[in-house]
Design a protein around this motif. Sequence first.
Motif, PDB file in Angstrom:
ATOM      1  N   THR A  47      57.099  -0.337 -39.939  1.00 54.33           N
ATOM      2  CA  THR A  47      58.073  -0.682 -40.977  1.00 54.33           C
ATOM      3  C   THR A  47      57.966  -2.179 -41.211  1.00 54.33           C
ATOM      4  O   THR A  47      57.028  -2.629 -41.828  1.00 54.33           O
ATOM      5  CB  THR A  47      59.492  -0.264 -40.556  1.00 54.33           C
ATOM      6  OG1 THR A  47      59.785  -0.827 -39.272  1.00 54.33           O
ATOM      7  CG2 THR A  47      59.609   1.255 -40.464  1.00 54.33           C
ATOM      8  N   ASN A  48      58.881  -2.938 -40.712  1.00 57.38           N
ATOM      9  CA  ASN A  48      58.839  -4.392 -40.855  1.00 57.38           C
ATOM     10  C   ASN A  48      58.174  -5.034 -39.653  1.00 57.38           C
ATOM     11  O   ASN A  48      58.257  -4.536 -38.541  1.00 57.38           O
ATOM     12  CB  ASN A  48      60.262  -4.952 -40.995  1.00 57.38           C
ATOM     13  CG  ASN A  48      60.894  -4.557 -42.301  1.00 57.38           C
ATOM     14  OD1 ASN A  48      60.202  -4.365 -43.297  1.00 57.38           O
ATOM     15  ND2 ASN A  48      62.205  -4.430 -42.308  1.00 57.38           N
ATOM     16  N   SER A  49      57.540  -6.161 -39.899  1.00 61.10           N
ATOM     17  CA  SER A  49      56.930  -6.921 -38.809  1.00 61.10           C
ATOM     18  C   SER A  49      57.937  -7.923 -38.276  1.00 61.10           C
ATOM     19  O   SER A  49      58.687  -8.532 -39.030  1.00 61.10           O
ATOM     20  CB  SER A  49      55.692  -7.658 -39.319  1.00 61.10           C
ATOM     21  OG  SER A  49      55.162  -8.488 -38.305  1.00 61.10           O
ATOM     22  N   GLY A  50      57.928  -8.117 -36.959  1.00 62.56           N
ATOM     23  CA  GLY A  50      58.811  -9.087 -36.333  1.00 62.56           C
ATOM     24  C   GLY A  50      58.064 -10.157 -35.563  1.00 62.56           C
ATOM     25  O   GLY A  50      58.675 -11.020 -34.941  1.00 62.56           O
ATOM     26  N   HIS A  51      56.733 -10.120 -35.616  1.00 64.00           N
ATOM     27  CA  HIS A  51      55.947 -11.110 -34.877  1.00 64.00           C
ATOM     28  C   HIS A  51      54.551 -11.172 -35.485  1.00 64.00           C
ATOM     29  O   HIS A  51      54.056 -10.178 -36.034  1.00 64.00           O
ATOM     30  CB  HIS A  51      55.874 -10.733 -33.398  1.00 64.00           C
ATOM     31  CG  HIS A  51      55.235 -11.768 -32.530  1.00 64.00           C
ATOM     32  ND1 HIS A  51      55.784 -13.012 -32.308  1.00 64.00           N
ATOM     33  CD2 HIS A  51      54.072 -11.741 -31.837  1.00 64.00           C
ATOM     34  CE1 HIS A  51      54.998 -13.695 -31.501  1.00 64.00           C
ATOM     35  NE2 HIS A  51      53.945 -12.944 -31.205  1.00 64.00           N
ATOM     36  N   ILE A  52      53.933 -12.346 -35.371  1.00 60.58           N
ATOM     37  CA  ILE A  52      52.614 -12.580 -35.942  1.00 60.58           C
ATOM     38  C   ILE A  52      51.811 -13.489 -35.021  1.00 60.58           C
ATOM     39  O   ILE A  52      52.381 -14.323 -34.308  1.00 60.58           O
ATOM     40  CB  ILE A  52      52.736 -13.215 -37.349  1.00 60.58           C
ATOM     41  CG1 ILE A  52      51.371 -13.412 -38.010  1.00 60.58           C
ATOM     42  CG2 ILE A  52      53.506 -14.513 -37.290  1.00 60.58           C
ATOM     43  CD1 ILE A  52      51.467 -13.939 -39.430  1.00 60.58           C
ATOM     44  N   GLY A  53      50.510 -13.331 -35.054  1.00 61.48           N
ATOM     45  CA  GLY A  53      49.599 -14.210 -34.332  1.00 61.48           C
ATOM     46  C   GLY A  53      48.239 -14.174 -34.998  1.00 61.48           C
ATOM     47  O   GLY A  53      48.099 -13.693 -36.130  1.00 61.48           O
ATOM     48  N   PHE A  54      47.225 -14.667 -34.283  1.00 61.87           N
ATOM     49  CA  PHE A  54      45.841 -14.618 -34.762  1.00 61.87           C
ATOM     50  C   PHE A  54      45.007 -13.768 -33.822  1.00 61.87           C
ATOM     51  O   PHE A  54      45.212 -13.787 -32.611  1.00 61.87           O
ATOM     52  CB  PHE A  54      45.205 -16.017 -34.778  1.00 61.87           C
ATOM     53  CG  PHE A  54      45.702 -16.926 -35.850  1.00 61.87           C
ATOM     54  CD1 PHE A  54      45.442 -16.665 -37.187  1.00 61.87           C
ATOM     55  CD2 PHE A  54      46.407 -18.072 -35.519  1.00 61.87           C
ATOM     56  CE1 PHE A  54      45.891 -17.524 -38.179  1.00 61.87           C
ATOM     57  CE2 PHE A  54      46.848 -18.943 -36.504  1.00 61.87           C
ATOM     58  CZ  PHE A  54      46.593 -18.664 -37.839  1.00 61.87           C
ATOM     59  N   VAL A  55      44.034 -13.087 -34.368  1.00 60.76           N
ATOM     60  CA  VAL A  55      43.045 -12.371 -33.573  1.00 60.76           C
ATOM     61  C   VAL A  55      42.024 -13.390 -33.073  1.00 60.76           C
ATOM     62  O   VAL A  55      41.475 -14.158 -33.871  1.00 60.76           O
ATOM     63  CB  VAL A  55      42.338 -11.286 -34.410  1.00 60.76           C
ATOM     64  CG1 VAL A  55      41.178 -10.666 -33.636  1.00 60.76           C
ATOM     65  CG2 VAL A  55      43.328 -10.232 -34.869  1.00 60.76           C
ATOM     66  N   LEU A  56      41.799 -13.408 -31.761  1.00 56.30           N
ATOM     67  CA  LEU A  56      40.708 -14.214 -31.207  1.00 56.30           C
ATOM     68  C   LEU A  56      39.411 -13.421 -31.241  1.00 56.30           C
ATOM     69  O   LEU A  56      38.390 -13.896 -31.726  1.00 56.30           O
ATOM     70  CB  LEU A  56      41.014 -14.646 -29.774  1.00 56.30           C
ATOM     71  CG  LEU A  56      41.969 -15.814 -29.593  1.00 56.30           C
ATOM     72  CD1 LEU A  56      42.287 -16.034 -28.119  1.00 56.30           C
ATOM     73  CD2 LEU A  56      41.381 -17.080 -30.190  1.00 56.30           C
ATOM     74  N   TYR A  57      39.475 -12.204 -30.698  1.00 56.27           N
ATOM     75  CA  TYR A  57      38.313 -11.311 -30.734  1.00 56.27           C
ATOM     76  C   TYR A  57      38.764  -9.905 -30.357  1.00 56.27           C
ATOM     77  O   TYR A  57      39.893  -9.701 -29.913  1.00 56.27           O
ATOM     78  CB  TYR A  57      37.197 -11.799 -29.800  1.00 56.27           C
ATOM     79  CG  TYR A  57      37.541 -11.812 -28.331  1.00 56.27           C
ATOM     80  CD1 TYR A  57      37.298 -10.699 -27.513  1.00 56.27           C
ATOM     81  CD2 TYR A  57      38.108 -12.935 -27.737  1.00 56.27           C
ATOM     82  CE1 TYR A  57      37.609 -10.714 -26.161  1.00 56.27           C
ATOM     83  CE2 TYR A  57      38.420 -12.962 -26.388  1.00 56.27           C
ATOM     84  CZ  TYR A  57      38.170 -11.851 -25.609  1.00 56.27           C
ATOM     85  OH  TYR A  57      38.488 -11.865 -24.274  1.00 56.27           O
TER      86      TYR A  57
END
Length: 186
Positions: free
Chosen positions: A142-152
Amino acid sequence: NYTFSDAYKETVWYDNFTDLALTENHRNNVLRIAVSQLGYHEGVAASGDYSGMDQSAKGNCVEYARLLIPNWNDNSYEWCACFVNWCLNQAHIDYADSEIGCWKWVQILKSKKMFQNSIAYKGTYTPKPADMIFFNWDGKNTNSGHIGFVLYTTETTVVTIEGNSGDRVAINTYALDDPCVIGYGT
């Protein structure tokens, strides 16, 4: 008009960041900037602590928030998206729309056809380094509550770097089919 705070300028994270030179590889630039901040910890908003040094501090006070909305709520709010946007900004990537709401970012990326569902939600996309990764800790798409970056990625996992993970910038590993991973911004 963003300038680094004096407290941040006295840290290893500032030194790590200023030692970087941008290249033609935008994905690499984003990840190098993010990794340069590994271990930075939030400070106490009431004291305006942007140093990242107090490993026991609570209060969501971070240097990265100062870029987007200076002095809003004394820079005391969940800061995962601020960290992602700060890294993109420092890498001279502007498509992030200066957004600090994870759910809003998903909407923007979907409207631009730049969002891919995770395997847990019938997606077939294999995330690439520097893609944004979105989470919903309730395990619902549904909704996102967190974000980051993919390293690998490996055959079964995705390794990330995230701001506001345990109140600091940290590296984490998730199963590619983890229902908490809802998708990727490409």
